[in-house]
Design a protein around this motif. Structure first.
Motif, mmCIF file in Angstrom:
data_model
loop_
_atom_site.group_PDB
_atom_site.id
_atom_site.type_symbol
_atom_site.label_atom_id
_atom_site.label_comp_id
_atom_site.label_asym_id
_atom_site.label_seq_id
_atom_site.Cartn_x
_atom_site.Cartn_y
_atom_site.Cartn_z
ATOM 1 N N THR A 147 0.843 -1.189 0.000
ATOM 2 C CA THR A 147 0.000 0.000 0.000
ATOM 3 C C THR A 147 0.880 1.241 0.000
ATOM 4 N N ARG A 173 -0.165 -0.263 -4.652
ATOM 5 C CA ARG A 173 -1.508 0.293 -4.778
ATOM 6 C C ARG A 173 -1.577 1.630 -4.033
ATOM 7 N N GLN A 175 -3.322 4.413 -2.201
ATOM 8 C CA GLN A 175 -4.560 4.534 -1.449
ATOM 9 C C GLN A 175 -5.219 5.899 -1.621
#
Length: 469
Positions: A147, A173, A175
Motif C-alpha cells: 500500500t 496500490r 490509497q
C-alpha cells in the motif's frame, strides 16, 4: 496469499531463506549436470561435492555483501541480472584462485569448469526470471501488494499514480493523495481522491497501515519537504522523494559521489561499467565476423574504385565520436572529391560527384564496410547513432535542442534511426530532428536486446534504401 506470506526479499516478494536455497540448488545442480553428462571432471566425488558446497556457500555469502537478497520490486530486471552475474563471476574467480594455489585445477578440467560456470549462471538468472514472472502475475491479481500514499496532489503525483496503475505487476496500490492546501486550489483530477492533509498521512503511516510514502512536491518547496521527511522518520514506511527532474529532459541520470557529496549527473551514457564491457565484446565479435565474411567483396570494391578514378580507396572523414571527441571515420571513396572541410555539401539524388561504382556501393551501403575496422579500433560501435560530418554537427547543434546528446555513446554503423527509415540526405530540418529523436530513443532505452533487434532489422530490410544515394 497476503503480503505477510511474502516478506521483503529477492524480487520484492520471495523470502530470503528460500532465495538462498534456490541459489545453493542452482550451484550444486549445475555441477551435477556437468559430472553426469560431460565427463571432463577427474576429481573424486567427495572432493567434487566439497568444492560444490564451498561454491554454494560463497554464492550465499557474496550475495549478502552485494545486497542481492534485497527487494527488487521497483528495479528493472536487467539490474537483477547484472548483480546476479557479478556475484557468480566473483565466486568463480575465488574458486579459480583456490584450485590454482591448491594445484587441483588439472583434476577439475578447464572444459568442465567452464560448463559449470555457464550452466549455473543460466540457472541463477532463470529461477529469478521465473519468480519475477510469477510474482508479477500474482500482484496483477491484487495479491502480494504494497500500500502507498502520495503526499502532494500535484501533476507530478498524478503522473506517479498513473504510472503505478498502468503497471499492476509492480504490486504498489496508491490509497490516495494527501495535501495541506484547500481543495479548490488542487488539480480537479485529484480533488475527489484527496483523503486528508499531511497530518492524516503521517498518522496513518505511523499506525503501520502504509508500506510506502511518495513525496511528490516541487523542489522549490524545500522547507515543506524537509518537515515532512522529519515526520516520516517516526514511521516504518519506506519513503520516496519524487523530484520533478522530468522537466529537464534527463538522459540516463545517475547519482555520483563527489568528495563525499551526492550529486546528480543529468546527462549520462547508459553504456558504462560492466555494460560498457559487454557492449565492447559485442562489437569485437560482430566486427571480426563481418570483416572475415566481407574480406573478398571489400578487396573487389577497392580494386574497382582504383580502376575507375584517381584518388585514395578509402575516404577518411573527421567526425565527432563519443563525448564529442574527433575521430576519423573510414568509408570507401564513392565520389571524385573528398570534402572534409568546414563546409560540406550532402550527397543528393543524381549527384554529379558520385562515381559509377560509388553509386552502387552507396545505394547498397557497401561503402560503410571499412567502418568495421573503426569498430575494432574502438572509435565506433556496430550499433549506435550514425556519425555526422563535423560541419553538419556545428550547423545542427544550434538548430535542434539536445542535438549533441547523441554523442553520449559511440557512433554506429547502423542505428535505430536508420532501421526506421531516417537515413540518407537530411534536406529539411524536420528530417534531421526525426533522426535525432530516434537516436535519443536508442540512447535512453539501450540494451543488448535492442542492439540485436536493430541488427536483425538491418539484415531483414536489406542494405538498399530509397534515401541512400
Amino acid at each position: 496469499m497476503t503480503q505477510s506470506e511474502f516478506p521483503s526479499g529477492v524480487n520484492g516478494g520471495m523470502p530470503v531463506g528460500l532465495a538462498r536455497v534456490f541459489d545453493v540448488v542452482a550451484v550444486l545442480a549445475g555441477l551435477g549436470l556437468v559430472y553426469l553428462f560431460d565427463g571432463p571432471v577427474y576429481m573424486p566425488v567427495k572432493e567434487l561435492v566439497l568444492w560444490g558446497v564451498i561454491a554454494a556457500l560463497l554464492m550465499v555469502y557474496l550475495s549478502e555483501i552485494f545486497s542481492l537478497y534485497r527487494s527488487w520490486r521497483l528495479a528493472p530486471f536487467s539490474e537483477v541480472v547484472l548483480v546476479t552475474l557479478l556475484v557468480w563471476v566473483s565466486v568463480t574467480i575465488l574458486l579459480v584462485l583456490g584450485l590454482y594455489f591448491l594445484k587441483l585445477g588439472e583434476n577439475f578440467g578447464r572444459i568442465g569448469f567452464a560448463y559449470w560456470c555457464t550452466i549455473v549462471a543460466v540457472l541463477l538468472v532463470s529461477w529469478r526470471w521465473a519468480c519475477r514472472q510469477y510474482l508479477t502475475r500474482q500482484r496483477a491479481q491484487g495479491k502480494n501488494t504494497k500500500t502507498a500514499l502520495v503526499v502532494g496532489a500535484t501533476s507530478l503525483g498524478i503522473q506517479l499514480a498513473e504510472a503505478l496503475e498502468r503497471q499492476p505487476g509492480l504490486g504498489v496500490r496508491v490509497q490516495g493523495f494527501y495535501d495541506d492546501r484547500e481543495r479548490h486550489r488542487l488539480d480537479p483530477m485529484v480533488q475527489t481522491k484527496v483523503m486528508g492533509d499531511v497530518d492524516d498521512a503521517i498518522e496513518l503511516a505511523a499506525r503501520g497501515g502504509i508500506d510506502q510514502i511518495f513525496v511528490a512536491l516541487p523542489l522549490k518547496a524545500e522547507d515543506r519537504i524537509s518537515a515532512i521527511l522529519q515526520r516520516c522518520a517516526n514511521t516504518t514506511s519506506q519513503v520516496h522523494i519524487v523530484p520533478n527532474f522530468f522537466v529537464y529532459n534527463l538522459v540516463n541520470a545517475a547519482w555520483c559521489d563527489v568528495g563525499g557529496m551526492r550529486t546528480l549527473s543529468v546527462y549520462e551514457s547508459p553504456i558504462r561499467g560492466p555494460w560498457g564491457a559487454l557492449k565492447r565484446a559485442e562489437d569485437l565479435t560482430i566486427a571480426s565476423v563481418a570483416l572475415l565474411v566481407f574480406a573478398i567483396p571489400m578487396l573487389l570494391i577497392a580494386a574497382g574504385i582504383r580502376l575507375e578514378s584517381r584518388g585514395p580507396v578509402l575516404f577518411k572523414q573527421v567526425r565527432y565520436g563519443v563525448d564529442g571527441r574527433r575521430i576519423e571515420v573510414w568509408k570507401f571513396r564513392s565520389m571524385t572529391c573528398v570534402e572534409n572541410g568546414t563546409t560540406i555539401k550532402q550527397a543528393t539524388r543524381n549527384d554529379s560527384r558520385i562515381t559509377r561504382i560509388g553509386a552502387f556501393i552507396r545505394r547498397t551501403s557497401l561503402d560503410e564496410l571499412p567502418q568495421f575496422i573503426n569498430v575494432l579500433q574502438g572509435r565506433m560501435s556496430v550499433v549506435g547513432p550514425r556519425p555526422h560530418a563535423v560541419a553538419h554537427n556545428e550547423q545542427y547543434r544550434a538548430l535542434i535542442q539536445g542535438y549533441m546528446l547523441r554523442h553520449k555513446v559511440k557512433p554506429g554503423i547502423t542505428g535505430w534511426a536508420q532501421v526506421n527509415g531516417w537515413r540518407g540526405e537530411t534536406d529539411t530540418l524536420d528530417k534531421m530532428a526525426k533522426r535525432v529523436e530516434h537516436d535519443m530513443h536508442y540512447i535512453t532505452h539501450w540494451s543488448v536486446v535492442l542492439d540485436i533487434q536493430i541488427l536483425f532489422l538491418t539484415l531483414r530490410k536489406g542494405f538498399v534504401h530509397d534515401n541512400a544515394y
